[in-house]
Design a protein around this motif. Structure first.
Motif, short mmCIF file in Angstrom:
data_model
loop_
_atom_site.label_atom_id
_atom_site.label_comp_id
_atom_site.label_asym_id
_atom_site.label_seq_id
_atom_site.Cartn_x
_atom_site.Cartn_y
_atom_site.Cartn_z
N LEU A 162 0.84 -1.20 0.00
CA LEU A 162 0.00 0.00 0.00
C LEU A 162 0.87 1.24 0.00
CD1 LEU A 162 -2.85 -0.98 2.50
CD2 LEU A 162 -2.92 -0.88 0.00
N LYS A 163 0.35 2.31 -0.63
CA LYS A 163 1.09 3.56 -0.73
C LYS A 163 0.89 4.39 0.53
CE LYS A 163 2.40 3.26 -5.16
NZ LYS A 163 2.10 1.92 -5.55
N SER A 164 1.50 5.55 0.54
CA SER A 164 1.39 6.43 1.70
C SER A 164 -0.07 6.76 1.98
CB SER A 164 2.15 7.72 1.42
OG SER A 164 1.46 8.43 0.42
N ASP A 165 -0.35 7.20 3.20
CA ASP A 165 -1.73 7.54 3.55
C ASP A 165 -2.31 8.58 2.61
OD1 ASP A 165 -1.56 5.77 5.56
OD2 ASP A 165 -1.95 7.19 7.20
N ALA A 166 -1.46 9.56 2.23
CA ALA A 166 -1.96 10.63 1.36
C ALA A 166 -2.47 10.05 0.04
CB ALA A 166 -0.87 11.65 1.09
N VAL A 167 -1.71 9.12 -0.51
CA VAL A 167 -2.11 8.55 -1.80
C VAL A 167 -3.35 7.66 -1.65
CG1 VAL A 167 -1.38 7.02 -3.67
CG2 VAL A 167 0.22 8.66 -2.71
N GLU A 168 -3.37 6.84 -0.61
CA GLU A 168 -4.53 5.96 -0.42
C GLU A 168 -5.79 6.78 -0.16
OE1 GLU A 168 -4.61 2.99 -1.30
OE2 GLU A 168 -2.48 2.51 -1.41
N LEU A 169 -5.64 7.84 0.60
CA LEU A 169 -6.79 8.69 0.90
C LEU A 169 -7.32 9.35 -0.37
CD1 LEU A 169 -8.58 9.70 3.21
CD2 LEU A 169 -7.12 11.71 3.34
N ARG A 170 -6.39 9.71 -1.21
CA ARG A 170 -6.73 10.30 -2.49
C ARG A 170 -7.60 9.35 -3.33
NH1 ARG A 170 -6.74 15.09 -4.86
NH2 ARG A 170 -7.43 14.50 -6.91
N HIS A 171 -7.20 8.09 -3.35
CA HIS A 171 -8.00 7.09 -4.08
C HIS A 171 -9.39 6.94 -3.46
CE1 HIS A 171 -5.09 5.55 -6.95
NE2 HIS A 171 -4.17 5.62 -6.01
#
Ligand code: ADP
Ligand code: MG
Length: 626
Positions: A162-171
């Motif tokens: 999984l990617k960083s929280d920022a990226v996952e939140l973006r998705h």
């Protein structure tokens, strides 16, 4: 020989299937939101903790499930939505595979609470890695709540991927937006780490778009409506002047389902042809209603692509509908765009006899008489007496000395050693132009407003101006970011920029780094950013473009372990601010650029690792003249 084929146990099969359905926390969000919509909910609440890695929960007030259905819903291929293959061509629901809950339960800790309206009490089930831990009676409001905790707890490789929280939140936000846009008649709430990020009341489509993307969006929307036998189009396109560098705000919904279609996207792009600045993309929010019999949404497990029976017709209708709207709202050139209305003769004037205007000419004027011929290059050299190349401290040959790098061709042979490169004196060539009116001191030439050409002792040097300038700016910004020092230019009036909530989030994450490049922020709210200072040399009009480019770069970058915000920021700003291909440069600007390039640590490549300059030796030139 013994038989070797075995049926996989259910939990293994489920785990494998899960890989298809659940790629990341956002996939869980999508599946749960869609189930809530299929259940006929009015209000849907999404709760996220740690970008979904700790918790994804969806609570709805839909029809709920019976005790048996609650248990069955976690079985693979258990669905209430289709009964036979025929139903696939009449789909009115989001789900139909009956795979989502089973897949999610195979790779997470899931807690379901559900109650039907007519029942007094509901049911709760806890499942961990496909195993039912508890199933009991519970007091719960009408509807369903599904809480998914510790996603991929039993597949560590996936979890680490999984990617960083920022990226996952973006998705997650992307999925949330898609579903919320497709259903403006439902109330959506989004809580992220305990705070309310979105509260979208029941509204019409336009208000829903504005509630998601910010109040400034309203003025950007141009309505598109078209009703034909095969297709009904409704929605909005963004005015061309607001087109963005990102493709973010592009939404097609087919029968209320978000879809991606490069082909239909092309139809819109072609409707906008000639109206957009290079490198920008139109935004659109378009609902396409078609007969469900004429589409097949079955071609992709995550269901964002669909197949149309007659794509060509859809393309044509869509393109003309958008063109029509742009024209109707006076956005597109309707008649002859290039015609100058000042040249038109008005009706009354047509009757008047028109006399030729009198022109007075000074017949004694001789342009070659006294005036010396001047070239533009005056600014960089002291006077006309400079007919030969005079070394100055800025000469590039001295700058080469520090550059130890060598240009290597494909065969790994060294072509040029820059420590040996020296500038050729212009004296020999100057003799060809002994008219001393012409200055002969310059050593750079710009061709096609793209390359800067110069002579060096071994031959010639060709520099790509855009890449070279990017390198120069990149190193400057990076230096400021590392020493955490930058000079800022105060703005007379603070600049207010409007962004969507998630764009503002990206900017606030980068705020500190942006300040080290020279930006000053006075206020960042949910949808606006107020700027009081900008890096020295950055024109105010460029600020929003720079920030947009930055947001787009952050989105497109696949941030991994060596992701560095500072580096990305420096690259992005360099890209926005570098003089572009096509820009004419004065001699002194050309020289300045070359000086700065060879003062860089890595002059050979642009920040994106592309060659900034090439050299061609006299030998190579000689060979071409054989
Ligand atoms: P699908 O949505 O493809 O049918 P799912 O695995 O997502 O498959 O869900 C299985 C079944 O569980 C659904 O068909 C539906 O009957 C039931 N279900 C899931 N979520 C809900 C919900 N939020 N409210 C009511 N029923 C639900
Ligand atoms: Mg489903």
């Amino acid at each position: 020989m013994a038989d070797i084929i075995q049926l996989l146990p259910d939990h293994v099969a489920n785990q494998i299937a899960a890989g298809e359905v659940v790629q990341r926390p956002a996939s869980v969000v999508k599946e749960l939101l869609e189930n809530a919509i299929d259940a006929g909910a009015n209000t849907i609440k999404l709760i996220i903790k740690d970008a979904g890695k700790t918790l994804v929960q969806v609570i709805d007030d839909g029809k709920g499930m019976s005790t048996t259905d609650a248990r069955l819903s976690f079985e693979r291929h258990a669905t209430s939505k289709i009964k036979s293959a025929d139903d696939l061509f009449q789909l009115n629901t989001k789900g139909f595979r009956g795979e989502a809950l089973a897949s999610i339960a195979a790779i997470a800790h899931v807690e379901l609470k559900t109650k039907q309206e007519t029942d007094d009490v509901g049911n709760t089930i806890q499942i961990e890695g496909s195993k039912v831990v508890t199933q009991e009676i519970v007091v719960t409001p009408k509807g369903t709540s599904v809480a998914v905790k510790n996603l991929f707890f039993n597949i560590p490789a996936r979890r680490n991927f999984l990617k960083s929280d920022a990226v996952e939140l973006r998705h997650i936000m992307d999925e949330f937006h898609r579903v919320a846009l497709a259903h403006p008649s439902m109330n959506f709430l989004f809580y992220n780490n305990g705070s309310e990020t979105f509260n979208l009341p029941v509204s019409n489509f336009r208000q829903r778009i504005v509630n998601i993307f910010g109040s400034k969006t309203n003025e950007k929307l141009v309505p598109v409506n078209e009703d034909t036998e095969v297709l009904k189009i409704s929605g909005f396109v963004g005015k061309p002047e607001f087109a963005k560098k990102t493709r973010g705000e592009q939404y097609f919904f087919v029968n209320n389902r978000f879809i991606k279609s490069a082909y239909l996207n092309h139809a819109i792009a072609s409707a906008f042809e000639g109206l957009l600045k290079n490198g920008t993309h139109a935004s659109y929010f378009l609902n396409l209603d078609v007969d469900p019999q004429t589409i097949d949404i079955n071609i992709h497990p995550t269901k964002t692509e669909i197949k149309f029976d007659d794509e060509h017709t859809l393309y044509a209708i869509l393109r003309s509908a958008v063109k029509h709207s742009l024209g109707q709202f006076n956005i597109a050139p309707v008649l002859d765009f290039d015609r100058d209305p000042n040249l038109d003769t008005s009706y009354t004037q047509q009757k008047i006899n028109i006399k030729a205007p009198q022109i007075e000419v000074d017949r004694s004027f001789n342009p070659f008489k006294n005036e010396p011929i001047k070239t533009e290059s005056k600014s960089s050299f002291s006077g006309r007496q400079t007919t030969s190349f005079k070394p100055t401290p800025n000469n590039w040959d001295s700058l080469y000395v520090g550059v130890a790098s060598k240009e290597i061709n494909n065969n790994n042979e060294t072509l040029v050693d820059f420590s040996e490169v020296q500038f050729e004196s212009e004296e020999q060539t100057a003799s060809m132009f002994d008219n001393d009116e012409v200055e002969q001191a310059n050593t750079t030439y710009q061709i096609h407003n793209k390359y800067i050409v110069s002579t060096i002792k071994s031959g010639m040097l060709v520099i790509d101006q855009y890449r070279a300038h990017q390198r120069v700016l990149y190193e400057d910004f990076l230096k400021n970011l590392t020493i955490k020092e930058a000079t800022s230019q105060q703005l007379l009036f603070p600049l207010q920029l409007h962004f969507s909530k998630q764009d503002v989030e990206i900017i606030s994450q980068l705020k500190e780094d942006l300040e080290f490049t020279g930006f000053l922020f006075s206020e960042i709210t949910k949808e606006t950013v107020e700027i009081t200072g900008v890096p020295v040399g950055v024109p105010e009009s460029e600020v929003s473009i720079i920030l947009e480019q930055l947001i787009s770069d952050v989105e497109n970058e696949v941030p991994d372990s060596n992701f560095s915000a500072a580096d990305l920021l420096a690259k992005s700003m360099a890209k926005s601010l570098a003089i572009k291909t096509g820009q004419a440069l004065k001699k002194d600007e050309q020289e300045h650029l070359v000086n700065k390039l060879f003062a860089c640590k890595e002059p050979n490549v642009s920040p994106a690792n592309k060659t900034t300059f090439i050299t061609m030796s006299v030998d190579e030139l000689d060979k071409k003249f054989i």
